[in-house]
Design an enzyme around this catalytic site. Structure first.
Site, short mmCIF file in Angstrom:
data_model
loop_
_atom_site.label_atom_id
_atom_site.label_comp_id
_atom_site.label_asym_id
_atom_site.label_seq_id
_atom_site.Cartn_x
_atom_site.Cartn_y
_atom_site.Cartn_z
N THR A 98 -26.34 12.35 -10.04
CA THR A 98 -26.65 11.31 -9.06
C THR A 98 -28.15 11.14 -8.88
O THR A 98 -28.63 10.03 -8.66
CB THR A 98 -26.00 11.66 -7.70
OG1 THR A 98 -24.58 11.67 -7.85
CG2 THR A 98 -26.38 10.66 -6.63
N SER A 142 -22.31 16.06 -14.02
CA SER A 142 -22.01 17.48 -14.19
C SER A 142 -20.51 17.78 -14.25
O SER A 142 -20.12 18.89 -14.63
CB SER A 142 -22.67 18.30 -13.08
OG SER A 142 -22.10 18.00 -11.82
N THR A 177 -24.31 17.08 -8.66
CA THR A 177 -23.86 18.01 -7.62
C THR A 177 -22.42 18.49 -7.80
O THR A 177 -22.01 19.46 -7.18
CB THR A 177 -24.00 17.37 -6.23
OG1 THR A 177 -23.22 16.18 -6.17
CG2 THR A 177 -25.46 17.05 -5.92
#
Length: 341
Positions: A16, A63, A96
């Site tokens: 992000t 991720s 995240t």
């Protein structure tokens, strides 16, 4: 006297913090992993006053797509950088979704006391009040701080400094998405890293493993407990070729009676069984919810399931305990690892 600034390497992996939305109000719906690391760094001009910063793009992905290949590639690259005398610390920009997992893997396997800090954001740079620039600035502050030396791998988000061992993501959208069950190690205030405690469990230079000696990671799966769960779930996991199963159980590692036979059968095939909890905090007591000694199972202690998985992957990567034929002593060694780390 001129202050000598530390040399920090910034590694971009996407996420992000590298995203872009169609409008400034797109804080949750946006394209991930768009901006290169150089552009992200350019948005934080004040960081140049803290350190000499070099940047490199290692990956460009969300991720949620990280697997063992990315973990090993990232870990080995960081290890190479940390061995250089002209590198004082490393900062990794990261999505995240699994940032806490990558951080914990590095925490267990990097053989260096130099600061390594992971950072991400909950809002893309294109959004109103994006948290990315300040998070990145704070991460560089921490990596440049002498107080960060020897504290293992850290995660910085929302002005807080967390140890990789404890921290987990607990919100899909809030800026205070990350928290640790025992609280943060410290905070960043007005460009200063303030530490109040240190992690006591083994990590980095005191760990039993080194990323430089790990060439492959075994498959370890997680089965999430729920009412009415069926043995077929365990069978499917076993058939996938895992070396261990972490059962994210209810409560204190409680196992539904209809699964006990399947999990015991898995263990008889050489697959380790780890009882964890889906609650998110607390301790799974060995021989508490189930007779672990009788079943030759393992208890995860206070570690959440997805981190117990990583610890098992690392432990089994250099151990014969994941082979089809193994001794009970392997279980004892693995239980010690789960207890100590």
């Amino acid at each position: 006297m001129t202050n000598i600034k530390p040399n920090i390497v910034l590694i971009g992996t996407g996420g992000t913090i590298a995203g872009r939305g169609d409008s400034s109000v797109n804080a949750s719906a946006y394209d991930c992993s768009i901006l290169p690391i150089e552009e992200i760094l350019a948005s934080v001009e004040a960081a140049a006053d803290i350190a000499n910063i070099g940047a490199e793009q290692l990956f460009q992905m969300g991720s949620e797509n990280f697997d063992s290949e990315q973990l090993l590639t990232l870990g080995k690259r960081i290890s190479t950088l940390l061995r250089r005398e002209d590198v004082d610390g490393v900062v990794i920009t990261h999505g995240t979704d699994t940032m806490e997992e990558t951080a914990y893997f590095l925490h267990l396997t990097l053989d260096s006391d130099k600061p390594v800090v992971l950072v991400g954001s909950m809002r893309p740079p294109s959004a109103l009040s994006s948290d990315g620039p300040l998070n990145l600035y704070n991460a560089i502050v921490v990596a440049a701080s002498p107080q960060a030396t020897g504290k293992g791998v850290l995660l910085v988000c929302n002005d807080e400094i967390h140890t990789a061992r404890d921290v987990s993501k607990h919100s899909t959208f809030k800026l205070e998405a990350f928290s640790s069950p025992y609280g943060p190690l410290g905070v960043v205030v007005e460009g200063r890293a303030l530490f109040y405690r240190a992690p006591l469990r083994p990590h980095t230079v005191s760990s039993e493993w080194s990323i430089d000696c790990i060439e492959a990671l075994p498959e370890v799966g997680i089965v999430y407990a729920h009412g009415g769960i069926r043995p077929a779930t365990i069978k499917a996991m076993c058939d996938s070729g895992v070396a261990a199963i972490v059962y994210a159980a209810t409560g204190n590692g409680n196992v539904a009676r209809q699964l006990i036979g399947s999990l015991r059968q898995a263990r008889s095939k050489g697959i380790h069984v780890v009882r964890a909890s889906r609650t998110g905090s607390g301790i799974v007591v060995r021989n508490g919810g189930q007779p672990d000694d009788d079943y030759d199972w393992l208890a995860a202690g206070d570690q959440v399931a997805h981190k117990a998985r990583l610890l098992m992957m690392v432990a089994l990567s250099t151990s014969a305990a994941g082979s089809a034929q193994h001794a009970r002593s392997d279980t004892a060694a693995l239980q010690r690892i789960l207890q100590e780390y």
